[in-house]
Design a protein around this motif. Structure first.
Motif, short mmCIF file in Angstrom:
data_model
loop_
_atom_site.label_atom_id
_atom_site.label_comp_id
_atom_site.label_asym_id
_atom_site.label_seq_id
_atom_site.Cartn_x
_atom_site.Cartn_y
_atom_site.Cartn_z
N PRO A 164 0.83 -1.20 0.00
CA PRO A 164 0.00 0.00 0.00
C PRO A 164 0.87 1.25 0.00
CG PRO A 164 0.15 -0.87 2.21
CD PRO A 164 0.92 -1.82 1.32
N SER A 165 0.24 2.39 -0.11
CA SER A 165 0.97 3.65 -0.11
C SER A 165 0.29 4.66 0.79
CB SER A 165 1.05 4.21 -1.54
OG SER A 165 1.60 5.52 -1.54
N LYS A 166 1.10 5.40 1.52
CA LYS A 166 0.56 6.56 2.21
C LYS A 166 0.11 7.58 1.17
CE LYS A 166 4.06 7.75 4.82
NZ LYS A 166 4.84 8.40 5.91
N THR A 167 -0.68 8.55 1.60
CA THR A 167 -1.07 9.62 0.68
C THR A 167 0.16 10.42 0.29
OG1 THR A 167 -3.24 9.81 1.71
CG2 THR A 167 -2.50 11.68 0.38
N PRO A 168 0.48 10.50 -1.00
CA PRO A 168 1.69 11.22 -1.41
C PRO A 168 1.64 12.69 -1.03
CG PRO A 168 0.83 9.87 -3.21
CD PRO A 168 -0.21 9.90 -2.15
N PRO A 169 2.78 13.31 -0.82
CA PRO A 169 2.81 14.73 -0.43
C PRO A 169 2.40 15.67 -1.58
CG PRO A 169 5.03 13.89 -0.74
CD PRO A 169 4.12 12.71 -0.82
N PHE A 170 2.31 15.14 -2.78
CA PHE A 170 1.79 15.92 -3.91
C PHE A 170 1.18 14.94 -4.91
CE2 PHE A 170 6.32 15.21 -4.47
CZ PHE A 170 6.42 14.65 -5.73
N GLN A 171 0.31 15.44 -5.77
CA GLN A 171 -0.37 14.59 -6.73
C GLN A 171 0.59 14.16 -7.83
OE1 GLN A 171 -3.51 13.40 -6.53
NE2 GLN A 171 -3.67 14.38 -4.52
N ASP A 190 5.95 22.97 -4.96
CA ASP A 190 7.20 23.57 -4.55
C ASP A 190 8.35 22.61 -4.82
OD1 ASP A 190 9.39 24.08 -2.33
OD2 ASP A 190 8.27 25.95 -2.55
N GLU A 191 9.41 23.12 -5.46
CA GLU A 191 10.50 22.24 -5.86
C GLU A 191 11.15 21.55 -4.66
OE1 GLU A 191 14.02 22.41 -9.13
OE2 GLU A 191 14.21 23.85 -7.48
N SER A 192 11.17 22.20 -3.52
CA SER A 192 11.79 21.57 -2.36
C SER A 192 11.05 20.31 -1.95
CB SER A 192 11.85 22.56 -1.19
OG SER A 192 10.54 22.92 -0.77
N ILE A 193 9.73 20.29 -2.14
CA ILE A 193 8.95 19.09 -1.83
C ILE A 193 9.27 18.00 -2.85
CG2 ILE A 193 6.64 18.14 -1.57
CD1 ILE A 193 7.40 20.08 0.60
N ARG A 194 9.37 18.38 -4.12
CA ARG A 194 9.70 17.41 -5.16
C ARG A 194 11.08 16.78 -4.91
NH1 ARG A 194 9.91 20.17 -10.55
NH2 ARG A 194 10.47 18.06 -11.19
N LEU A 195 12.05 17.60 -4.49
CA LEU A 195 13.39 17.08 -4.25
C LEU A 195 13.45 16.25 -2.97
CD1 LEU A 195 15.57 20.15 -5.31
CD2 LEU A 195 15.06 18.09 -6.63
N ARG A 196 12.67 16.62 -1.98
CA ARG A 196 12.63 15.84 -0.73
C ARG A 196 12.09 14.44 -1.00
NH1 ARG A 196 12.08 12.70 2.56
NH2 ARG A 196 11.49 12.84 4.75
N TYR A 197 11.09 14.34 -1.89
CA TYR A 197 10.48 13.06 -2.24
C TYR A 197 10.78 12.74 -3.71
CZ TYR A 197 7.91 13.73 2.13
OH TYR A 197 7.58 13.92 3.45
N ARG A 198 12.06 12.81 -4.07
CA ARG A 198 12.42 12.65 -5.47
C ARG A 198 12.01 11.29 -6.02
NH1 ARG A 198 13.33 16.36 -9.42
NH2 ARG A 198 14.99 15.76 -10.84
N TYR A 199 12.06 10.25 -5.20
CA TYR A 199 11.67 8.92 -5.66
C TYR A 199 10.21 8.88 -6.07
CZ TYR A 199 10.60 8.99 -0.65
OH TYR A 199 10.16 9.35 0.59
#
Length: 594
Positions: free
Chosen positions: A110-117, A126-135
């Motif tokens: 299963p997956s937790k709710t992703p921090p962005f769609q 925000d790019e910092s969120i994308r880089l924090r969760y780059r995978y």
């Protein structure tokens, strides 16, 4: 995982010819729609999307399980491929003519709710969120396509050069600290206290030594490291195609790279290439475009008005010329109707790059409109119009100042207006070679010569005598490849004689002891029959950025640092333990300001 859940097909390859087949698919839930009976799941893998239908008429319990799915669950689904009912086709999907009616479901995880769609490509995150969760960011189809494009570009390079007799050879990552134009990343040696390795800014000396070794044709996809100050589109580590050849001329290298790039872009992308690549001297590029990396997708050339205005009564122009400066103009098509506010915006824009102001002359159907027209004679206005080629409806923008300021300001304005006026075709790759750079640049602050490229660049043969009399006039046997306003590659014919390399080092202010300490290994190698050689090092990150239509190289690097040179996913750089420091014989001493 049971072997029975291993995929038989990939999601994005299913087509009408698969209708009637039972398939097993593996992937991630991209989107889910529960219509109160039927449950529709868009299943995604690296090849694309396919719609899966959970139908209660087939298996009610299976529909209930499907209702509990959430986006980014990793699942396996088995089902039958069917044609979509008429009117339900989705022409936006490659699989849009078919759907899979599910008969079995297995949840890998299963997956937790992703921090962005991840299923909204145009969602602003925000790019910092994308880089924090780059995978997670890399799961998005657009990001995977960038990685795939990069792979195809690098594979084409390898295949092209291998077919032409080049050897791919790895060079060391731990080397000696030598000047390459930026700070080195240093690696302390545990075995030799107080001594350090450096990470390579480029394999420059190593590839030259490979030429001395008789390799003749070398390349590698090289990782390079530079400890530079943060900048919007800079990375501390980057990738380049490193290439060196023996017994070649400048033309040999330019022709090889031109053939490589044209074939690569036409094979791997749908971009158009301007060919053959035009060749500009450095002086010509500065004169016509104000920069040594012009965007040639549009004309908008600069025009030197200095000779026309030496005797002008307009004091701002005349004083700039008398002070050794120049007056240059840029003709902006169909901009004569610009408002005062728009012109003020352009004025403030050029002031950011050192201009004191921006003079404008609008040529309209009713005549000339300009705040400086009263200071110029009719003859001067006509001469400006003829020199710039201005037509009715055009606006001429003029800057008067020191040459460096004038060229910087107008080249920036040219770049901005080329895009604002829609003159820069996003599907055109307009390459050009810029040659004959100055070999040396005078540093006023340091009171010394610096190399324009690097200290191993050979001077033009006919300019070598000037090294003793007028070093500033010596032209380098070097070349840059530029495209759409970006520098993509830099290279040169190298010095292969010890006496000439010694002379260059002394011109740069190195003492005999410094030369021996830093470059003794290379100079000694030149005493053993070094062949004439040259090379080039095209950057891969920026090339892929342009081909992908991106604005930043961070989008085409799998795991980049942010603009502050920080890895937000790993949290690097980070402290290390006291034990590690002791092993390396290091102690942290912070300045009071730190």
């Amino acid at each position: 995982m049971k072997a029975t859940w291993q995929r038989t097909h990939e999601c994005g390859i299913l087509r009408p010819e698969h209708i009637g087949q039972t398939v097993r698919l593996n992937g991630w839930v991209h989107r889910i729609r529960d219509l109160g009976g039927l449950v529709f799941v868009d299943l995604r893998d690296r090849t694309g999307l396919v719609q899966v239908v959970f139908d209660p008429s087939i298996d009610t319990a299976l529909v209930e399980r499907a209702s509990d799915l959430r986006v980014e669950y990793c699942v396996a689904i088995e089902g039958e491929v069917r044609r979509r009912r008429p009117g339900a086709e989705n022409p936006k999907l490659a699989t849009g003519e078919i759907e899979v009616f599910a008969r079995a479901l297995h949840i890998f995880s299963p997956s937790k709710t992703p921090p962005f769609q991840l299923n909204e490509e145009n969602l602003e995150v925000d790019e910092s969120i994308r880089l924090r969760y780059r995978y997670l960011d890399l799961r998005r189809p657009a990001m995977y396509q960038r990685l795939e494009l990069r792979h195809r570009i690098v594979k084409y390079m390898r295949d092209f050069l291998s077919a032409r007799g080049f050897l791919e050879i790895e060079t060391p990552i731990l080397i000696k600290s030598t000047p390459e134009g930026a700070r080195d990343y240093l690696v302390p040696s545990r075995l030799y206290p107080g001594k350090f390795y450096a990470l390579p800014q480029s394999p420059q000396q190593l590839k030259q030594l490979l030429m001395v070794a008789g390799v003749e044709r070398y390349f590698q996809i090289a990782r390079c490291f530079r400890d530079e100050d943060p900048r919007a589109d800079r990375q501390p580590e980057f990738t380049q195609l490193d290439l060196e050849m023996s017994f070649v001329t400048q033309d040999d290298i330019l022709n090889l790279i031109e053939e490589l790039y044209i074939g690569m872009i036409e094979t791997c992308t749908d971009k158009r290439v301007l060919k053959p690549f035009p060749r500009l001297t450095y002086d010509e590029a500065i004169a016509r475009y104000g920069t040594d990396k012009p965007d040639l997708r549009f004309r908008l050339e600069l025009h030197d008005l200095t000779d026309l205005l030496r005797q002008t009564e307009f004091q701002a122009f005349r004083s700039a010329i008398e002070a050794g400066g120049m007056v240059k103009a840029l003709c902006l098509p169909n901009c004569a109707d610009y408002s005062r506010k728009q012109i003020d915006e352009l004025t403030e824009f050029v002031k950011r790059f050192g201009a004191k102001g921006l003079a404008t002359i609008a040529f309209t159907a009713d005549g000339v409109r300009s705040p400086i027209a009263k200071f110029l004679s009719e003859g001067e206005l006509q001469a400006i119009r003829e020199r710039t080629g201005a037509q009715v409806g055009d606006l001429v923008a003029i800057v008067a100042d020191a040459p460096k300021v004038v060229n910087e300001c107008l080249s920036r304005l040219r770049h901005r207006m080329g895009h604002e006026l829609g003159l820069a075709d996003p599907n055109l790759m307009a390459f050009a070679w810029v040659v004959d750079f100055p070999l040396l640049e005078w540093d006023e602050d340091e009171g010394r010569w610096n190399p324009s490229h690097h200290p191993f660049t050979a001077p033009r043969e006919e300019d070598i005598p000037l090294l003793d009399t007028d070093p500033g006039k010596v032209r380098a046997n070097c070349y840059d490849l530029v495209c759409n306003g970006h520098e993509l590659a830099s290279g040169s014919i190298r010095i292969h004689r010890r006496d000439l390399q010694d002379k260059i080092f002394h011109l740069l202010g190195y003492s005999d002891a410094e030369i021996q300490e830093r470059f003794g290994h290379l100079l000694e190698a030149f005493e053993y029959g070094a062949p004439p050689h040259g090379g080039i090092a095209p950057g891969i990150d920026r090339l892929v950025m342009l081909l992908a239509g991106d604005e930043t190289i961070r989008n085409v690097i799998a795991f980049p640092k942010n603009t502050a040179m920080v890895d937000l996913m790993f949290g690097a750089p980070s402290p290390v333990s006291e034990e590690q420091l002791r092993e390396l014989h290091l102690r942290i001493v912070c300045d009071d300001e730190t």
